[in-house]
Design a protein around this motif. Structure first.
Motif, PDB file in Angstrom:
ATOM      1  N   ILE A   1       0.850  -1.195   0.000  1.00 29.80           N
ATOM      2  CA  ILE A   1       0.000   0.000   0.000  1.00 29.80           C
ATOM      3  C   ILE A   1       0.881   1.240   0.000  1.00 29.80           C
ATOM      4  CG2 ILE A   1      -0.232  -0.010   2.527  1.00 29.80           C
ATOM      5  CD1 ILE A   1      -3.134   0.990   2.087  1.00 29.80           C
ATOM      6  N   ILE A   2       0.566   2.204  -0.853  1.00 34.16           N
ATOM      7  CA  ILE A   2       1.318   3.463  -0.943  1.00 34.16           C
ATOM      8  C   ILE A   2       0.504   4.556  -0.268  1.00 34.16           C
ATOM      9  CG2 ILE A   2       2.254   5.223  -2.484  1.00 34.16           C
ATOM     10  CD1 ILE A   2       2.722   3.061  -4.570  1.00 34.16           C
ATOM     11  N   LEU A   3       1.144   5.256   0.665  1.00 31.65           N
ATOM     12  CA  LEU A   3       0.506   6.347   1.391  1.00 31.65           C
ATOM     13  C   LEU A   3       1.388   7.587   1.312  1.00 31.65           C
ATOM     14  CD1 LEU A   3      -0.541   4.401   4.623  1.00 31.65           C
ATOM     15  CD2 LEU A   3      -1.933   4.829   2.583  1.00 31.65           C
ATOM     16  N   LEU A   4       0.760   8.739   1.191  1.00 26.86           N
ATOM     17  CA  LEU A   4       1.509   9.997   1.126  1.00 26.86           C
ATOM     18  C   LEU A   4       1.058  10.922   2.241  1.00 26.86           C
ATOM     19  CD1 LEU A   4       2.436  12.050  -2.018  1.00 26.86           C
ATOM     20  CD2 LEU A   4       1.308  13.200  -0.097  1.00 26.86           C
ATOM     21  N   GLY A   5       2.034  11.461   2.954  1.00 24.57           N
ATOM     22  CA  GLY A   5       1.760  12.556   3.853  1.00 24.57           C
ATOM     23  C   GLY A   5       1.359  12.208   5.260  1.00 24.57           C
TER      24      GLY A   5
ATOM     25  N   ILE B   1      -5.091   9.139   6.113  1.00 21.65           N
ATOM     26  CA  ILE B   1      -3.951   8.288   5.766  1.00 21.65           C
ATOM     27  C   ILE B   1      -3.484   7.500   6.987  1.00 21.65           C
ATOM     28  CG2 ILE B   1      -1.629   8.276   4.787  1.00 21.65           C
ATOM     29  CD1 ILE B   1      -4.032   9.095   2.923  1.00 21.65           C
ATOM     30  N   LEU B   2      -3.591   8.087   8.169  1.00 20.29           N
ATOM     31  CA  LEU B   2      -3.270   7.361   9.402  1.00 20.29           C
ATOM     32  C   LEU B   2      -4.169   6.143   9.551  1.00 20.29           C
ATOM     33  CD1 LEU B   2      -1.835   7.089  12.154  1.00 20.29           C
ATOM     34  CD2 LEU B   2      -3.569   8.641  13.101  1.00 20.29           C
ATOM     35  N   VAL B   3      -5.456   6.302   9.258  1.00 15.48           N
ATOM     36  CA  VAL B   3      -6.400   5.182   9.340  1.00 15.48           C
ATOM     37  C   VAL B   3      -5.978   4.063   8.398  1.00 15.48           C
ATOM     38  CG1 VAL B   3      -8.776   4.462   8.868  1.00 15.48           C
ATOM     39  CG2 VAL B   3      -8.342   6.595  10.098  1.00 15.48           C
ATOM     40  N   ALA B   4      -5.625   4.423   7.152  1.00 16.98           N
ATOM     41  CA  ALA B   4      -5.198   3.415   6.176  1.00 16.98           C
ATOM     42  C   ALA B   4      -3.931   2.704   6.640  1.00 16.98           C
ATOM     43  CB  ALA B   4      -4.969   4.069   4.817  1.00 16.98           C
ATOM     44  N   ALA B   5      -3.012   3.445   7.247  1.00 18.75           N
ATOM     45  CA  ALA B   5      -1.770   2.842   7.750  1.00 18.75           C
ATOM     46  C   ALA B   5      -2.061   1.858   8.877  1.00 18.75           C
ATOM     47  CB  ALA B   5      -0.816   3.931   8.226  1.00 18.75           C
ATOM     48  N   MET B   6      -2.941   2.229   9.780  1.00 18.18           N
ATOM     49  CA  MET B   6      -3.299   1.344  10.894  1.00 18.18           C
ATOM     50  C   MET B   6      -3.871   0.032  10.378  1.00 18.18           C
ATOM     51  SD  MET B   6      -5.058   4.309  13.245  1.00 18.18           S
ATOM     52  CE  MET B   6      -6.047   3.158  14.188  1.00 18.18           C
TER      53      MET B   6
ATOM     54  N   GLY C   1       9.412  12.144   7.557  1.00 20.85           N
ATOM     55  CA  GLY C   1      10.584  12.834   8.093  1.00 20.85           C
ATOM     56  C   GLY C   1      10.476  14.337   8.159  1.00 20.85           C
ATOM     57  N   GLU C   2       9.370  14.899   7.684  1.00 17.83           N
ATOM     58  CA  GLU C   2       9.222  16.351   7.674  1.00 17.83           C
ATOM     59  C   GLU C   2       8.682  16.830   9.015  1.00 17.83           C
ATOM     60  OE1 GLU C   2       7.031  17.423   4.130  1.00 17.83           O
ATOM     61  OE2 GLU C   2       8.232  16.058   2.902  1.00 17.83           O
TER      62      GLU C   2
ATOM     63  N   ILE D   1      -1.230  19.187  13.968  1.00 16.92           N
ATOM     64  CA  ILE D   1      -1.293  17.851  14.555  1.00 16.92           C
ATOM     65  C   ILE D   1      -0.724  16.818  13.591  1.00 16.92           C
ATOM     66  CG2 ILE D   1      -3.597  17.227  13.720  1.00 16.92           C
ATOM     67  CD1 ILE D   1      -4.132  16.090  16.540  1.00 16.92           C
ATOM     68  N   ASP D   2      -0.625  17.210  12.297  1.00 17.23           N
ATOM     69  CA  ASP D   2      -0.049  16.332  11.279  1.00 17.23           C
ATOM     70  C   ASP D   2       1.357  15.862  11.667  1.00 17.23           C
ATOM     71  OD1 ASP D   2      -2.293  17.326  10.130  1.00 17.23           O
ATOM     72  OD2 ASP D   2      -1.327  18.278   8.429  1.00 17.23           O
ATOM     73  N   GLU D   3       2.057  16.659  12.464  1.00 18.36           N
ATOM     74  CA  GLU D   3       3.408  16.309  12.897  1.00 18.36           C
ATOM     75  C   GLU D   3       3.422  14.928  13.557  1.00 18.36           C
ATOM     76  OE1 GLU D   3       7.559  17.132  14.173  1.00 18.36           O
ATOM     77  OE2 GLU D   3       6.253  17.779  12.555  1.00 18.36           O
ATOM     78  N   SER D   4       2.505  14.696  14.462  1.00 17.58           N
ATOM     79  CA  SER D   4       2.440  13.409  15.165  1.00 17.58           C
ATOM     80  C   SER D   4       1.971  12.297  14.236  1.00 17.58           C
ATOM     81  CB  SER D   4       1.502  13.512  16.369  1.00 17.58           C
ATOM     82  OG  SER D   4       1.959  14.480  17.281  1.00 17.58           O
ATOM     83  N   ILE D   5       1.009  12.624  13.371  1.00 15.07           N
ATOM     84  CA  ILE D   5       0.476  11.615  12.443  1.00 15.07           C
ATOM     85  C   ILE D   5       1.560  11.136  11.497  1.00 15.07           C
ATOM     86  CG2 ILE D   5      -1.133  11.243  10.541  1.00 15.07           C
ATOM     87  CD1 ILE D   5      -3.073  13.148  11.952  1.00 15.07           C
ATOM     88  N   ARG D   6       2.322  12.079  10.945  1.00 19.07           N
ATOM     89  CA  ARG D   6       3.363  11.734   9.971  1.00 19.07           C
ATOM     90  C   ARG D   6       4.375  10.755  10.552  1.00 19.07           C
ATOM     91  NH1 ARG D   6       5.505  16.191   9.916  1.00 19.07           N
ATOM     92  NH2 ARG D   6       3.969  17.162   8.556  1.00 19.07           N
ATOM     93  N   HIS D   7       4.869  11.044  11.754  1.00 22.17           N
ATOM     94  CA  HIS D   7       5.888  10.178  12.358  1.00 22.17           C
ATOM     95  C   HIS D   7       5.296   8.828  12.763  1.00 22.17           C
ATOM     96  CE1 HIS D   7       8.335  13.595  12.004  1.00 22.17           C
ATOM     97  NE2 HIS D   7       8.059  14.188  13.146  1.00 22.17           N
ATOM     98  N   SER D   8       4.005   8.815  13.110  1.00 21.79           N
ATOM     99  CA  SER D   8       3.346   7.541  13.426  1.00 21.79           C
ATOM    100  C   SER D   8       3.291   6.647  12.194  1.00 21.79           C
ATOM    101  CB  SER D   8       1.925   7.801  13.951  1.00 21.79           C
ATOM    102  OG  SER D   8       1.951   8.548  15.144  1.00 21.79           O
TER     103      SER D   8
END
Length: 395
Positions: A98-102, A107-112, A127-128, A134-141
């Protein structure tokens, strides 16, 4: 055929993913599964799934999220609805990757879900840092749930490794948005005016302002009103407003923009979505891009356009010298606008080096994904430790 699932929840994200999606469609060894969710399916945000259909790209599934409100409670419940839909889709389709961006909550839901189904994740734009969102926490997760990482600068590649990811799976490919600028045949002024039904003569600026989910001292209403106060004073400027995204507070911003348009319709236009081609075509014809969108940081420098970046939403991102940072108040925005329109800054923007520029970004991403899938996919997350001999305890 290897089944590659791509998930998109917003107009901007789809525009960035489009070259990767097209390469998957054209590859005889790959099968595309495109899941469309989030704001794409909401009339208020332009039903932008239609743009995907107009591009001739087959949508595999439309996964509803019921985004009827943007309060924290409503967004949380919408994530739950999406999770149910994603679970059914993954169980039936069984993608190989699965490819996810951002860094958005869709996108967090799809990753989970992918993590629980043990489906490898390839994450783009990890890495950004965006301290004001709040995207900061989501991205690193999402980074910690992913097996492959495609960073847009070397600094971001190093940060992903700092998060414990194996360097052999972390790649600096540059930004897809910059590749789009190089590859797309942008519309002429006449074509764009006809499609937008808006005259582009004179000095035009692009304004995109999204909610600051970890906002500062001013409320969202106060932030937007300060920006519009400055714009109203500059009667010589024409404005293209693109509406805010579906984050908490987005509807507040959009309502204020609609009210501003009613009083200033002769010199501005407000659109829910321009689509990637019209957006970049319009951006090329602007004197400056204003707001707090990542496009002002990532894409605008490659078009030789100054950016006024307001507030904290993009704080922490690598940026070109054509980006002017300012605070939320009208005085700071006014100063930045005058600087951006000056002959010196206009000339400087034409010469800057964009740190997000890569080489054949989409081709690199698909090539690396195929190489990874040709090996045995190791789903174990082994933490990569960086030596800290010189780090004092507590410092």
């Amino acid at each position: 055929m290897r089944k590659i699932c791509v998930v998109t929840g917003t107009r901007a994200e789809y525009g960035l993913l489009k070259p990767v999606i097209k390469r998957i469609v054209e590859d005889e060894e790959l099968q595309l599964l495109l899941y469309v969710t989030g704001a794409h399916l909401v009339p208020e945000f332009g039903l932008t799934y239609k743009e995907i259909e107009n591009d001739g790209i087959p949508i595999s599934r439309k996964i509803e999220m019921l985004l009827s409100s943007d309060t924290p409670c409503a967004v949380t419940k919408s994530m739950g609805v999406e999770l149910l839909g994603i679970a059914d889709a993954l169980q039936e389709d069984v993608p190989d990757l699965i490819i996810l961006l951002g860094d958005r909550y869709e996108i967090l839901v799809a990753a989970m879900a992918a993590m629980l189904f043990r489906i490898p994740i390839a994450h783009i734009h990890g890495g950004e840092t965006t301290i004001g969102a709040i995207d900061e926490s989501i991205r690193h997760s999402i980074t910690k749930m992913s097996q492959l990482h495609f960073a847009t600068t070397e600094e971001y590649r190093k940060r992903i490794i700092q998060l414990g990811e194996n360097p052999k799976r972390v790649f600096n490919t540059g930004a897809l948005g910059v590749e789009n600028i190089k590859q797309l045949k942008l519309l002429s002024k006449q074509e764009l005016e006809k499609q937008m039904k808006f005259n582009l003569d004179g000095d035009v600026i692009m304004v995109t302002y999204h909610p600051v989910t970890l906002e500062g001292d001013l409320s969202i209403e106060e932030q937007v009103c300060a920006l519009l106060e400055v714009i109203e004073k500059h009667a010589e400027l024409k404005i293209i407003f693109t509406k805010a995204n579906a984050d908490a507070g987005g509807r507040v911003i959009n309502k204020i923009l609609d009210e501003f348009y009613k009083k200033n319709s002769e010199r501005c236009i407000v659109v829910s979505s321009l689509g990637q081609l019209r957006y970049l075509s319009a951006l090329r014809m602007c004197k400056v891009v204003v707001g707090n969108s990542s496009s002002g940081i990532i894409e605008a420098p490659s078009l030789g356009i100054p950016t006024i970046n307001i507030g904290d939403r993009q704080t922490g991102r690598v940026r070109a010298e054509s980006v002017i940072d300012c605070r939320y108040d009208a005085e700071s925005i006014e100063k930045a606008l005058r600087q951006s329109l000056s002959a010196d800054m206009q000339a400087k923007a034409q010469k800057v080096v964009n740190p997000y520029e890569g080489q054949d970004t989409s081709r690199q991403i698909v090539k690396i994904i195929k190489e990874y899938m040709n090996k045995k996919c190791d789903m174990q997350k082994k933490f990569y430790d960086i030596p800290f001999e010189n780090l004092e305890e507590g410092k």
